[in-house]
Write an enzyme that holds these catalytic residues in place. Sequence first.
Site, PDB file in Angstrom:
ATOM      1  N   ASN A 164      -0.368   3.721   2.808  1.00 36.48           N
ATOM      2  CA  ASN A 164      -0.881   3.764   4.180  1.00 36.48           C
ATOM      3  C   ASN A 164      -2.402   3.691   4.202  1.00 36.48           C
ATOM      4  O   ASN A 164      -3.081   4.329   3.405  1.00 36.48           O
ATOM      5  CB  ASN A 164      -0.457   5.072   4.852  1.00 36.48           C
ATOM      6  CG  ASN A 164       0.974   5.422   4.587  1.00 36.48           C
ATOM      7  OD1 ASN A 164       1.863   4.673   4.965  1.00 36.48           O
ATOM      8  ND2 ASN A 164       1.210   6.520   3.898  1.00 36.48           N
ATOM      9  N   HIS A 180      -2.106   1.696  -8.328  1.00 26.01           N
ATOM     10  CA  HIS A 180      -1.270   0.746  -7.578  1.00 26.01           C
ATOM     11  C   HIS A 180      -1.492   0.900  -6.073  1.00 26.01           C
ATOM     12  O   HIS A 180      -1.759  -0.072  -5.366  1.00 26.01           O
ATOM     13  CB  HIS A 180       0.200   0.975  -7.945  1.00 26.01           C
ATOM     14  CG  HIS A 180       1.165   0.133  -7.195  1.00 26.01           C
ATOM     15  ND1 HIS A 180       1.672  -1.046  -7.695  1.00 26.01           N
ATOM     16  CD2 HIS A 180       1.725   0.270  -5.960  1.00 26.01           C
ATOM     17  CE1 HIS A 180       2.495  -1.592  -6.820  1.00 26.01           C
ATOM     18  NE2 HIS A 180       2.555  -0.804  -5.752  1.00 26.01           N
ATOM     19  N   GLU A 181      -1.374   2.131  -5.586  1.00 25.70           N
ATOM     20  CA  GLU A 181      -1.488   2.336  -4.136  1.00 25.70           C
ATOM     21  C   GLU A 181      -2.911   2.022  -3.672  1.00 25.70           C
ATOM     22  O   GLU A 181      -3.109   1.451  -2.607  1.00 25.70           O
ATOM     23  CB  GLU A 181      -1.100   3.768  -3.752  1.00 25.70           C
ATOM     24  CG  GLU A 181       0.290   4.212  -4.233  1.00 25.70           C
ATOM     25  CD  GLU A 181       1.424   3.274  -3.859  1.00 25.70           C
ATOM     26  OE1 GLU A 181       1.314   2.558  -2.836  1.00 25.70           O
ATOM     27  OE2 GLU A 181       2.430   3.228  -4.597  1.00 25.70           O
TER      28      GLU A 181
END
Length: 878
Positions: free
Chosen positions: A268, A300-301
């Site tokens: 997000n 990754h995020e």
Amino acid sequence: MAEPQAIHLKDYLPPAYLVDDVALKFDLDDHATRVSARLKMRRHPQREAGLPLELFGTALRLTHIAIEGQPLDEGEYRLDAERLVIAKVPERFELTTEVIIDPAANTALEGLYRSSSMFCTQCEPEGFRRITYYPDRPDVMATFTTTVIGDRERLPVLLSNGNPIESGELPNGRHFVTWRDPFPKPSYLFALVAGTLEKVEDHFTTVSGRRVTLQIWVERENLDKTEFAMGALKRAMKWDEEAYGREYDLDLFMIVAVNDFNMGAMENKGLNIFNSSAVLANPATTVDANFQRVEGIVAHEYFHNWSGNRVTCRDWFQLALKEGFTVFRDQSFSADVNSAPVKRIEDVSVLRTMQFAEDAGPTAHPVRPESFIEISNFYTLTVYEKGAEIVRMLRQLLGAERFRAGADLYFSRFDGQAVRVEDFVSSMSEAGDVDLTRFMRWYAQAGTPVLEVEGEYDAEAQVYRLKVRQHTPATPGQPAERKLPLHLPLRLGLLDADGAAIPLWLDGESRGTDTVVELFEAEHEFRFERVPSAPVPSLLRGFSAPVKLRFPYDRGQLALLVKYDEDGFNRWDAGQRLALAAIEEAILALQAGVEPRLDPTLLDVFTHLLDTPSDDLAVLAEMLKLPSEAYIAGEQETIDIDAIHQARRFVTRALGEALEPRFRALFEANQSEVPYAPSFEQIAQRSLKNVALGYLCATGGEEALHLAQHQFEQDRNMTDVRAALTLLAHSDAHQLGDPAVKAFGERWAHDPLVMDQWFAIQVTRPQPDVLDRVRFLMRHPAFSIKNPNKVRALIGAFANLNRVNFHRLDGEGYRLVADVVIELNRLNPDIAARIVTPLTHFQRLDAERQSLMRAELERIRREPLSRNLFEVIEKALA
Ligand SMILES: [Zn+2]
């Protein structure tokens, strides 16, 4: 209930209406959270005028709806279980709605839900429709302003995307915070968190000098487990600036740890929400592999901020656009900050064991699927891991420089847009000046391609001919005759009989000792000249394409590659091939009722590895590991569960016995008094030590088990403790294993993540009494079927890692898993559809097991199924 319908990529149409700006207000309450939404909307310029407005909404109670401030009459809109349709809307308008939702009753963990005492959200892929009525699809991008209202006492922290712009007190002990995210985003990137949380804070100055505040929010008892993730985040931010020229764009970046979470983590915008297992780490509670997992997932995020958020997917069929690319990016990051060859070995192991199984099973699908019933079912190894391999091949085909130019072009051309796989590949094609028309087939064709390679040496002409043929087997919906040849890079070299690299001359051109040839056609022949003697080819170096490679190596050739190949990955792979051959020989002996023998070539290679000083301990540790039962099964025509288990045990034990003094020496040589750090040098040392201990314990000798017991009691760090406890608990020495398991469980009863490890260790015991243990542990106070981590640690570990007991011939293993799936179908459809997977892989098992597994799937099918499970079961039983 109507049968769920499939959605097809070919039916894509742009949305009839776009949203430019969203204002949300959440008045938080356990059972009656009030969500007000104001959407500034307009007709999509490419769609005709006068179309009805369709908004998605699930489990919402609508209390107010108005257009341009005018409340709508009941006749002016239509509501069903999944949609709100307004027949007539102006070209440009403001829609306001208010709904009431019940977060405490939300066990699906999609949309807004409760986890422990906090509120949190998961909106990807289609969770936002459980929050408010919205055109919940990724090609609708809007700016968001979010006001969160909650009880000051119970919910002191109120977070959402972007930057906080206002906060204050309200009557009745309530307070609010308003957040503004200036970057247009799809609704799947929306996030909200509220609860009693504490933070650790740090800063990062970007390459252009912007000071970004970094926060990790956790429950108070976890404050001492955030340091590693914070360091990983800063490393990732720096790496993305250097490797891809990507800089962070907001003033604030937040990570929140949540206990109940379906996935690993979620990107997000500005507010990453993490499964606590993917962010919390410290030496007392976390094993080496999980430190590396945390580092990889944090990266990754974070990387998604560009590959996913700034440039997003047009529709969910394009999921691999963001996931394949981002997995490739996180793999490259981990390779750069740790041991590159070991990272490659680990990634390829996952791919070959699990993704290849998916490719060979009933749910096989292309990296870009053509249809789905439930998109949550397509967050798969194929989309993620094979998707990453496709990007890796592009890098191999283009070279590092042109690949970077392609990535730069992609980011600059499509910033702020929702795009397709074609847009990514055409950026690469343009910047790299290569024709990637055939390459696009990788996204459309399911199944694992097979390369059949033959070599022919002409001593007189000093020519070595390499013949390569490729084909892809049939998969559901794609018969073999429809599969087309793929464009792929084959990296290779040639070794002489002494193991020396032979200089490569191809078509009159010198290619050094390592080269890449490209395949486009079903058949190719490569003619190497000036080859002085019959060579041993080292093929598919670095695993340059996600294929099964067939070459008729004899064991002597494999031993040569293990010892001398200049490519670290292929040295490991040759060892795996050799070990597989040795285990297969033992399988045949067991099936014939003959005493198996240890393959002398394998013993010779192991002796060589243990006697030759190595400068890469991490790779050595990997080379000493035998292929897993799941990998061995993937290589069998007909899977003999019990023989595979017995044969692998036999080879392990035989190696342990034959090389006992050497393993003992290796174990001693890698003891260390240095304080724990998750550095790759230390990780390599521990890994090697624990591999050695594994072989020693496999002999069943009392002395070895006491070494394990001593290591357990020394209690230096979780990696060593867990390794020792696993060996004790999986041995037949109950007098040592049982007290250790008990002591560990009591000591860590307060820590949910350690208890997950405790569950997994016990349910992977090879002994036949393990089923009673699984049932017993399902009633343990630390287990909850509503928590996905617990389900994965207990049921997932049993079904996937304890093959010999899951596949018991009395069918009890299958029954137990099916019972859990039926219960999860009602609680959490996403997790139900994942846990059922091992039950669907029956195609190459014996008839008896096949019918037992089918019977359990039929039993599940008689339930009123969620879309998720319906789709998987129908495919499995088709
Ligand atoms: Zn991702």
